[in-house]
Write a protein that holds these residues in place. Structure first.
Motif, mmCIF file in Angstrom:
data_model
loop_
_atom_site.group_PDB
_atom_site.id
_atom_site.type_symbol
_atom_site.label_atom_id
_atom_site.label_comp_id
_atom_site.label_asym_id
_atom_site.label_seq_id
_atom_site.Cartn_x
_atom_site.Cartn_y
_atom_site.Cartn_z
ATOM 1 N N ASP A 125 0.850 -1.196 0.000
ATOM 2 C CA ASP A 125 0.000 0.000 0.000
ATOM 3 C C ASP A 125 0.883 1.243 0.000
ATOM 4 O O ASP A 125 2.118 1.153 -0.038
ATOM 5 C CB ASP A 125 -0.985 -0.025 1.178
ATOM 6 N N GLU A 126 0.278 2.416 0.064
ATOM 7 C CA GLU A 126 1.041 3.655 -0.060
ATOM 8 C C GLU A 126 2.023 3.876 1.088
ATOM 9 O O GLU A 126 2.978 4.649 0.969
ATOM 10 C CB GLU A 126 0.102 4.851 -0.159
ATOM 11 N N SER A 127 1.820 3.173 2.200
ATOM 12 C CA SER A 127 2.751 3.285 3.326
ATOM 13 C C SER A 127 3.847 2.231 3.277
ATOM 14 O O SER A 127 4.711 2.192 4.148
ATOM 15 C CB SER A 127 1.986 3.169 4.652
ATOM 16 N N GLY A 128 3.802 1.363 2.260
ATOM 17 C CA GLY A 128 4.818 0.322 2.122
ATOM 18 C C GLY A 128 4.503 -0.958 2.863
ATOM 19 O O GLY A 128 5.396 -1.800 3.056
ATOM 20 N N ARG A 129 3.255 -1.164 3.249
ATOM 21 C CA ARG A 129 2.865 -2.379 3.980
ATOM 22 C C ARG A 129 2.287 -3.418 3.038
ATOM 23 O O ARG A 129 1.469 -3.119 2.154
ATOM 24 C CB ARG A 129 1.810 -2.048 5.035
ATOM 25 N N VAL A 130 2.715 -4.648 3.225
ATOM 26 C CA VAL A 130 2.149 -5.784 2.501
ATOM 27 C C VAL A 130 0.786 -6.100 3.108
ATOM 28 O O VAL A 130 0.618 -6.089 4.331
ATOM 29 C CB VAL A 130 3.073 -7.012 2.601
ATOM 30 N N ARG A 131 -0.183 -6.387 2.268
ATOM 31 C CA ARG A 131 -1.511 -6.774 2.756
ATOM 32 C C ARG A 131 -1.523 -8.275 3.015
ATOM 33 O O ARG A 131 -1.189 -9.069 2.132
ATOM 34 C CB ARG A 131 -2.584 -6.405 1.737
ATOM 35 N N VAL A 132 -1.917 -8.666 4.207
ATOM 36 C CA VAL A 132 -1.950 -10.085 4.575
ATOM 37 C C VAL A 132 -2.850 -10.863 3.624
ATOM 38 O O VAL A 132 -2.535 -12.001 3.236
ATOM 39 C CB VAL A 132 -2.416 -10.247 6.034
ATOM 40 N N ALA A 133 -3.951 -10.256 3.214
ATOM 41 C CA ALA A 133 -4.871 -10.922 2.290
ATOM 42 C C ALA A 133 -4.204 -11.216 0.959
ATOM 43 O O ALA A 133 -4.499 -12.239 0.317
ATOM 44 C CB ALA A 133 -6.111 -10.049 2.068
ATOM 45 N N THR A 157 9.149 1.087 7.232
ATOM 46 C CA THR A 157 7.851 0.465 7.509
ATOM 47 C C THR A 157 8.008 -0.957 8.054
ATOM 48 O O THR A 157 8.760 -1.758 7.500
ATOM 49 C CB THR A 157 6.990 0.435 6.237
ATOM 50 N N ILE A 158 7.289 -1.248 9.129
ATOM 51 C CA ILE A 158 7.319 -2.574 9.748
ATOM 52 C C ILE A 158 6.152 -3.392 9.205
ATOM 53 O O ILE A 158 5.016 -2.921 9.150
ATOM 54 C CB ILE A 158 7.235 -2.457 11.280
ATOM 55 N N GLN A 159 6.435 -4.613 8.798
ATOM 56 C CA GLN A 159 5.438 -5.471 8.156
ATOM 57 C C GLN A 159 4.701 -6.350 9.168
ATOM 58 O O GLN A 159 5.226 -6.645 10.252
ATOM 59 C CB GLN A 159 6.113 -6.366 7.106
#
Length: 392
Positions: A125-133, A157-159
């Protein structure tokens, strides 16, 4: 007259702490024996290696026999990915990773693609987070490995590693995390994170360069990385770098012990820096506003080049970066920022400032005085700068 130096590139490397150097020194000239030999001098080296192994294990909640010493984060990442891929080649050839991984992961995956493996590069996403889904949706019957970094080296960013790890465990898929930027800076426990493999590197937390470790959970199938000797239970051959291993053990033990006190102070300085840089017009903070490393500040300043910012900051005695030290010679914009949806022409103007335990508040004040002047000077020189952002 000595030039002023304000060092704000601790994500690239940290200064080895004097106590760590002192711990290492005897193993260069006094206890210099090869740990694989049988006499007493060698036994002293062997004891030092195992003592360090125990310290690394304790720092991340692992067992000592699950820690394997490597030359650093890059080797650990390469071994984790290629080792699992090789060991599971008959089961499947599909790997899942993210678009913002360190190049030690991305380039290893690209090399494996040339050998017939398939790799899914998950968006963020725009914050650099991977979506778990997205992780769950990408899993196939032939998926053999998931590799997602714990914290990004550029934007901090922490995942959601624990949640991803729970999925991987349920699906019986090996799960690796590149924790090079995280270990020593935030609490890391391999069991609560649900990881099977974890990479770390000493020079990110005031240890020496050229030494790291790979955590391999007992029972994880992985091929040896180097052949030629019985070291590291025949999984990583080569005479042990005893002084560096001792340094890794001393540094990680020290980093974990000081973490609560250090983190609280650095967080306050980080927030002051974020607030000050955010006051510059046409700027934006990159990375997640809350789920980020305590020492990481990454900003974009529109209409200027990141390299130009670095050169002028250096002239003012400030050492910073635009992103990963491993890509500092490239003129291409950060692949991390592009993956976060930032346009190519804007991504060029990024500045990464990473604080360390020696960073002083007066230094942050000086940076906040200097950066706006540097940004304004460059904007006044740029033909792209709109009239309302010019000083003349």
């Amino acid at each position: 007259m000595k030039k002023r130096l304000i060092y704000l590139d601790n994500a690239a490397t940290t200064k080895t702490h004097p106590d760590v150097v002192s711990a290492m020194l005897p193993y260069f000239s006094e206890c210099f024996g090869n740990p694989s030999s049988l006499y007493d001098l060698a036994a002293a080296s062997r004891t030092a290696v195992e003592d360090a192994r125990g310290k690394v294990a304790a720092a991340i909640g692992a067992k000592a026999d699950e820690i394997y010493f490597t030359s650093g984060g890059t080797e650990s990442d390469n071994w984790a990915i290629r080792g699992v891929a090789t060991a599971h080649a008959k089961k499947g050839r599909h790997i899942i990773t993210s678009a913002i991984e360190h190049h030690a992961v991305l380039h290893t995956c690209e090399a494996l693609e040339k050998e017939g493996y398939e790799v899914t590069y998950l968006p963020v996403d725009e914050s650099g987070r991977v979506r778990v889904a997205d992780v769950l949706a990408a899993i196939r019957d032939d998926t053999i490995l998931i590799s997602i970094m714990l914290a990004n080296n550029e934007i901090g960013t922490i995942q959601p590693i624990a949640e991803i790890g729970e999925i991987a465990r349920t699906k019986k898929i090996a799960f690796h995390t590149d924790a090079v930027q995280a270990v020593g800076h935030i609490p890391v426990d391999v069991n609560s994170l649900n990881v099977d493999l974890l990479s770390l590197s000493a020079h990110k937390f005031r240890g020496p360069k050229g030494i790291g470790a790979l955590y391999i959970r007992k029972g994880t199938r992985i091929a040896p990385f180097m052949h030629g000797g019985a070291q590291e239970k025949r999984r990583r051959a080569g005479t042990e770098n005893v002084p560096a291993i001792v340094g890794l053990g001393a540094a990680i033990e020290r980093a974990v012990a000081l973490m609560p006190e250090k983190t609280d102070r650095i967080l306050k300085l980080r927030e002051k820096l974020i607030a000050g840089l955010g006051a510059i017009p046409a700027s934006r903070l990159n990375g997640h506003p809350n789920e980020r490393l305590p020492n990481n500040v990454n900003y974009i300043f529109e209409y200027i080049e990141g390299e130009s910012i670095l050169l002028l900051l250096n002239a003012h005695g400030i050492a910073a970066s635009t992103g990963s030290a491993c890509t500092s010679a490239s003129l291409d914009p950060s692949h991390v920022l592009l993956a976060c949806g930032i346009p190519h022409e804007i991504a060029h103007g990024s500045l990464r400032l990473t604080l360390g335990e020696e960073t002083a508040e007066e230094e942050i004040d000086y940076v906040l005085e200097t950066v706006p002047k540097v940004v304004q000077r460059l904007r006044d020189m740029s033909p792209l700068t709109p009239k309302e952002l010019r000083s003349r």
